[in-house]
Design a protein around this motif. Structure first.
Motif, short mmCIF file in Angstrom:
data_model
loop_
_atom_site.label_atom_id
_atom_site.label_comp_id
_atom_site.label_asym_id
_atom_site.label_seq_id
_atom_site.Cartn_x
_atom_site.Cartn_y
_atom_site.Cartn_z
N GLU A 1 0.83 -1.20 0.00
CA GLU A 1 0.00 0.00 0.00
C GLU A 1 0.87 1.25 0.00
O GLU A 1 0.58 2.22 -0.72
CB GLU A 1 -0.93 -0.02 1.21
CG GLU A 1 -1.88 1.16 1.28
CD GLU A 1 -2.83 1.07 2.45
OE1 GLU A 1 -3.50 2.08 2.74
OE2 GLU A 1 -2.89 0.00 3.09
N ARG A 2 1.96 1.21 0.77
CA ARG A 2 2.85 2.38 0.81
C ARG A 2 3.58 2.57 -0.51
O ARG A 2 3.76 3.70 -0.97
CB ARG A 2 3.85 2.22 1.95
CG ARG A 2 3.22 2.27 3.33
CD ARG A 2 4.22 1.94 4.41
NE ARG A 2 3.53 1.39 5.59
CZ ARG A 2 4.15 0.80 6.59
NH1 ARG A 2 5.46 0.67 6.57
NH2 ARG A 2 3.45 0.33 7.60
N VAL A 3 4.00 1.47 -1.12
CA VAL A 3 4.67 1.56 -2.42
C VAL A 3 3.75 2.20 -3.44
O VAL A 3 4.14 3.08 -4.22
CB VAL A 3 5.14 0.17 -2.90
CG1 VAL A 3 5.56 0.22 -4.36
CG2 VAL A 3 6.29 -0.33 -2.05
N HIS A 4 2.50 1.78 -3.46
CA HIS A 4 1.57 2.29 -4.45
C HIS A 4 1.12 3.73 -4.15
O HIS A 4 0.47 4.35 -4.99
CB HIS A 4 0.36 1.36 -4.57
CG HIS A 4 0.65 0.12 -5.33
ND1 HIS A 4 0.70 0.07 -6.70
CD2 HIS A 4 0.96 -1.14 -4.91
CE1 HIS A 4 1.00 -1.14 -7.10
NE2 HIS A 4 1.16 -1.90 -6.04
N SER A 5 1.47 4.24 -2.96
CA SER A 5 1.16 5.63 -2.65
C SER A 5 2.20 6.59 -3.22
O SER A 5 1.99 7.81 -3.19
CB SER A 5 1.06 5.82 -1.13
OG SER A 5 2.35 5.81 -0.53
N LEU A 6 3.31 6.05 -3.72
CA LEU A 6 4.36 6.91 -4.27
C LEU A 6 3.90 7.56 -5.58
O LEU A 6 3.17 6.96 -6.37
CB LEU A 6 5.63 6.09 -4.54
CG LEU A 6 6.28 5.38 -3.35
CD1 LEU A 6 7.50 4.59 -3.83
CD2 LEU A 6 6.65 6.36 -2.26
N THR A 7 4.37 8.77 -5.80
CA THR A 7 4.11 9.43 -7.08
C THR A 7 4.99 8.79 -8.16
O THR A 7 5.99 8.11 -7.84
CB THR A 7 4.45 10.92 -7.00
OG1 THR A 7 5.87 11.06 -6.82
CG2 THR A 7 3.70 11.59 -5.84
N GLY B 1 13.37 -4.39 -2.12
CA GLY B 1 13.96 -5.70 -2.38
C GLY B 1 13.13 -6.83 -1.82
O GLY B 1 13.03 -7.90 -2.42
N TRP B 2 12.51 -6.59 -0.67
CA TRP B 2 11.67 -7.62 -0.03
C TRP B 2 10.43 -7.91 -0.85
O TRP B 2 9.94 -9.04 -0.87
CB TRP B 2 11.29 -7.13 1.37
CG TRP B 2 10.70 -8.18 2.25
CD1 TRP B 2 11.34 -9.23 2.83
CD2 TRP B 2 9.33 -8.27 2.67
NE1 TRP B 2 10.47 -9.98 3.58
CE2 TRP B 2 9.22 -9.41 3.50
CE3 TRP B 2 8.20 -7.50 2.43
CZ2 TRP B 2 8.04 -9.80 4.09
CZ3 TRP B 2 7.00 -7.89 3.03
CH2 TRP B 2 6.93 -9.02 3.84
N LEU B 3 9.94 -6.89 -1.56
CA LEU B 3 8.71 -7.06 -2.33
C LEU B 3 8.95 -7.41 -3.79
O LEU B 3 8.06 -7.94 -4.46
CB LEU B 3 7.90 -5.75 -2.30
CG LEU B 3 7.31 -5.33 -0.96
CD1 LEU B 3 6.78 -3.91 -1.07
CD2 LEU B 3 6.20 -6.27 -0.53
N ARG B 4 10.13 -7.13 -4.31
CA ARG B 4 10.33 -7.07 -5.75
C ARG B 4 10.12 -8.40 -6.46
O ARG B 4 9.84 -8.42 -7.67
CB ARG B 4 11.73 -6.54 -6.05
CG ARG B 4 11.97 -6.26 -7.53
CD ARG B 4 13.33 -5.59 -7.75
NE ARG B 4 13.54 -5.39 -9.17
CZ ARG B 4 14.23 -6.20 -9.94
NH1 ARG B 4 14.78 -7.29 -9.42
NH2 ARG B 4 14.38 -5.96 -11.22
N ASP B 5 10.22 -9.53 -5.77
CA ASP B 5 10.09 -10.81 -6.48
C ASP B 5 8.64 -11.15 -6.79
O ASP B 5 8.36 -12.16 -7.42
CB ASP B 5 10.73 -11.95 -5.67
CG ASP B 5 9.88 -12.32 -4.45
OD1 ASP B 5 9.79 -13.53 -4.17
OD2 ASP B 5 9.34 -11.43 -3.80
N LEU C 1 4.26 -5.38 -7.35
CA LEU C 1 4.93 -4.26 -7.96
C LEU C 1 4.70 -4.26 -9.46
O LEU C 1 5.62 -4.33 -10.26
CB LEU C 1 6.43 -4.33 -7.65
CG LEU C 1 6.79 -4.22 -6.17
CD1 LEU C 1 8.28 -4.40 -5.96
CD2 LEU C 1 6.37 -2.86 -5.62
N ASP C 2 3.43 -4.18 -9.84
CA ASP C 2 3.12 -4.26 -11.27
C ASP C 2 3.57 -3.05 -12.05
O ASP C 2 3.58 -3.05 -13.27
CB ASP C 2 1.62 -4.49 -11.47
CG ASP C 2 0.76 -3.46 -10.75
OD1 ASP C 2 1.32 -2.50 -10.20
OD2 ASP C 2 -0.47 -3.63 -10.74
#
Length: 220
Positions: free
Chosen positions: A145-151, A205-209, A214-215
């Motif tokens: 959720e935090r990743v997708h909040s990035l611009t 890195g923890w999410l990237r796989d 991380l679409d």
């Protein structure tokens, strides 16, 4: 069954020598072969043997698809160490987990025990691992959720940090001032609730796989 069809065939042949009638269905997303023609939902069985590691994330999803499709007592042979990923498969039908290196005699004994109605994982261990898995997923959902909040620009800066580029290099590449880059970095750290660029990169890195998490990774 296994995503490695030669392994699956070899084990099926060995189990056949111990009076097991074995079906080797097609692995989810895999191709049909001479010995792997049945669909998972067409299989009738009393016990299941799954041979796979649980990483990366797509492999775990394939494994859990097998487990959910066939409501059986399953034995998992895996090289994945004990931890939350074990909880993921214990949560959907696995009754026993053994190392990939386990010998045939021990595998046969374990399958016999499952057929007799035994479980090979004690209740306390199962509960702890499943809870660990759910905590891990909850943490992951929060991070996603935090990743997708990035611009879009913050995503670009984060990706460049992940690639090992410094503030100066990012400034030159994006044709913006270093102060602007630092402002984007500060915003990323705030949204990720971390204190350093290293921590932010570690989150990614923890999410990237997991491409479903991380679409935007390839297009950002």
């Amino acid at each position: 069954m296994s995503p490695l069809y030669l392994v699956s065939d070899a084990v099926a042949s060995a189990l056949g020598g111990h009076d097991y009638e074995v079906e080797t269905p097609v692995w989810p997303g895999g191709r049909r072969t001479r010995s792997h023609t049945a669909r998972l939902d067409d299989v009738e069985a009393d016990v299941g043997l799954l041979m796979t590691d649980l990483v990366p994330a797509p492999r775990l999803r394939e494994a859990t698809e097998c487990l959910r499709t066939l409501d059986l007592p399953w034995l998992l042979l895996t090289g994945t160490p004990s931890g939350p990923l074990w909880g993921a498969v214990l949560d959907v039908g696995v009754q026993g987990i053994m190392p990939s290196s386990t010998g045939l005699a021990d595998v046969v004994e374990a399958l016999d025990r499952l057929l007799a109605g035994e479980t090979l994982v004690n209740d306390q261990e199962r509960t702890e691992l499943v809870e660990e898995w759910h905590r891990s997923q909850s943490r992951k959902d929060g991070l996603v959720e935090r990743v997708h909040s990035l611009t879009p620009r913050e995503r670009t800066v984060l990706r460049m940090l992940y690639a090992g580029q410094g503030v100066g290099q990012i400034s030159d590449a994006l044709n913006v001032s270093e102060a602007t880059v630092r402002s984007h970095v500060k915003s990323v750290l705030h949204k990720f609730r971390v204190n350093s660029q290293l921590d932010a990169v570690a989150v990614l890195g923890w999410l990237r796989d997991d491409p479903e998490s991380l679409d935007w990774w390839e297009s950002a």
